[in-house]
Design an enzyme around this catalytic site. Sequence first.
Site, PDB file in Angstrom:
ATOM      1  N   ARG A 123      -0.229   8.891   5.233  1.00  0.00           N
ATOM      2  CA  ARG A 123      -0.392   8.592   6.757  1.00  0.00           C
ATOM      3  C   ARG A 123       0.710   9.715   7.422  1.00  0.00           C
ATOM      4  NH1 ARG A 123      -3.460   4.473   7.879  1.00  0.00           N
ATOM      5  NH2 ARG A 123      -3.218   2.264   6.624  1.00  0.00           N
ATOM      6  N   SER A 172       3.983 -11.849   6.031  1.00  0.00           N
ATOM      7  CA  SER A 172       2.602 -10.907   6.509  1.00  0.00           C
ATOM      8  C   SER A 172       1.370 -11.758   7.007  1.00  0.00           C
ATOM      9  CB  SER A 172       1.960 -10.311   5.240  1.00  0.00           C
ATOM     10  OG  SER A 172       1.608 -11.293   4.272  1.00  0.00           O
ATOM     11  N   SER A 186       0.761  -1.306  -0.162  1.00  0.00           N
ATOM     12  CA  SER A 186      -0.131  -0.092   0.110  1.00  0.00           C
ATOM     13  C   SER A 186       0.867   1.436  -0.097  1.00  0.00           C
ATOM     14  CB  SER A 186      -0.880  -0.114   1.097  1.00  0.00           C
ATOM     15  OG  SER A 186      -2.109  -1.009   0.805  1.00  0.00           O
ATOM     16  N   THR A 236      -6.871 -16.726   4.918  1.00  0.00           N
ATOM     17  CA  THR A 236      -5.789 -15.899   4.055  1.00  0.00           C
ATOM     18  C   THR A 236      -5.180 -16.581   3.029  1.00  0.00           C
ATOM     19  OG1 THR A 236      -5.193 -15.070   6.131  1.00  0.00           O
ATOM     20  CG2 THR A 236      -3.476 -15.175   4.668  1.00  0.00           C
TER      21      THR A 236
END
Length: 419
Positions: free
Chosen positions: A326, A367, A101, A162
Amino acid sequence: MTVPLLSYRRLPVSAALIVAVAGVLAPATSASAAPAAIRTQAPAPDMAGIVAALESAMANGAPGAMARYSGPEGARGRAVGVRDRESGAAMDTRARFRIGSVSKTFSSVVLLQLVDEGRLKLDAPVTTYLEGLLPDDRITVRHLLTHRSGLADYTNAMFEQTVPGFEAVRNRVFSYQELVDLSLAEPRTTEPGAAYAYSNANFVVVGMLIEKLTGRPVADAYQRRIIKPLGLRDTAYVHPDTRIKGTHVRGYLHPDESGAPLVDSTEQTVSWAQSAGAVISSPADLNSFTGALMRGRLLSPQTLEAMTTVTPTDGTNTRFYGLGLRRYDLSCGTRVYGHTGTVQGFYTYAFSTRDGRRSLSALANTSNHGAANTALGNTLEAAFCGKKALPAPAARSTAPFGTAAHVPLPAERDLPERH
């Protein structure tokens, strides 16, 4: 044709000097500036603290981790563990990896450049440019970039399990429209503009806007507007090719079942994300990108101010979101801007101070294991706040030796996680 870096940066020497000094004394944020009289020197990065954070990420399930800090004193990199479990190759700060991201900031920069060029307006309805795409004319371009559109994040259902979810899309190629349809098939999360709700669907629509307004694929926009002007030699938008060329880090996905073997998730199309997460880069390139962005090399001052105007993402009053960006307020008072990234097998942090003089990028090659992500985030504290002072003698009787005053918050999630 390469898009030149913005002409408003070509200031006279005296004006440039004034701006540079002002950037150090008063970062352009929505908060009040500190008086020049209390200017203090930035703390030196705590490289031992960075290594400790990387080792903690490994202790929490990552095969390897690395970080690269750059500042006025130069660049320093640290790496632990392996980048390839099969070959045993050591983690390498020169290697490329999937940034997840953090790609959203690339997409935001391109779209905001189009705002600077007068080709779209932030507060115009998305349907002004993509007629009939969304069923609600109240959703604006700004709502997409701030995650306040109310569009559901289709990845919640896609990756409810997942590893099976990942394997189902590993080699699949989606159209943008298919991804938008997945989002619209689910209930809206909020009314437009009402609240922050992170959704990858927002940046799929951003990619559609970029392609509609430029008439070219997003890969071309990234290349001409960011990658080539900044000389980012290790950065590319890779879709739908599944490979990472050159020296690279392999990613390892944790299954939902505790103790199950890691899944090598390196090769995939990332078509489920595209303009929300399909960029590949390196630590040095990420430092260059976030630093250049904060120094005003990619956007006009007015648009950069809009990008860095933030609202809270939670109740801690330390984490905020602007336009594809962010902001984290660290324990020492330093504010850093950038983005986190999660794509199967990779956690990434890429942040810079508001003046662009200090930057950090960090990676752990796993992850679906939030403890590793939280541990990796501690590189920010070590890099930008320096060494922590030892606790006062009176406090040593109530806290174990070595206890840090800063208690890290759980990492913000860019994808659903079950482990």
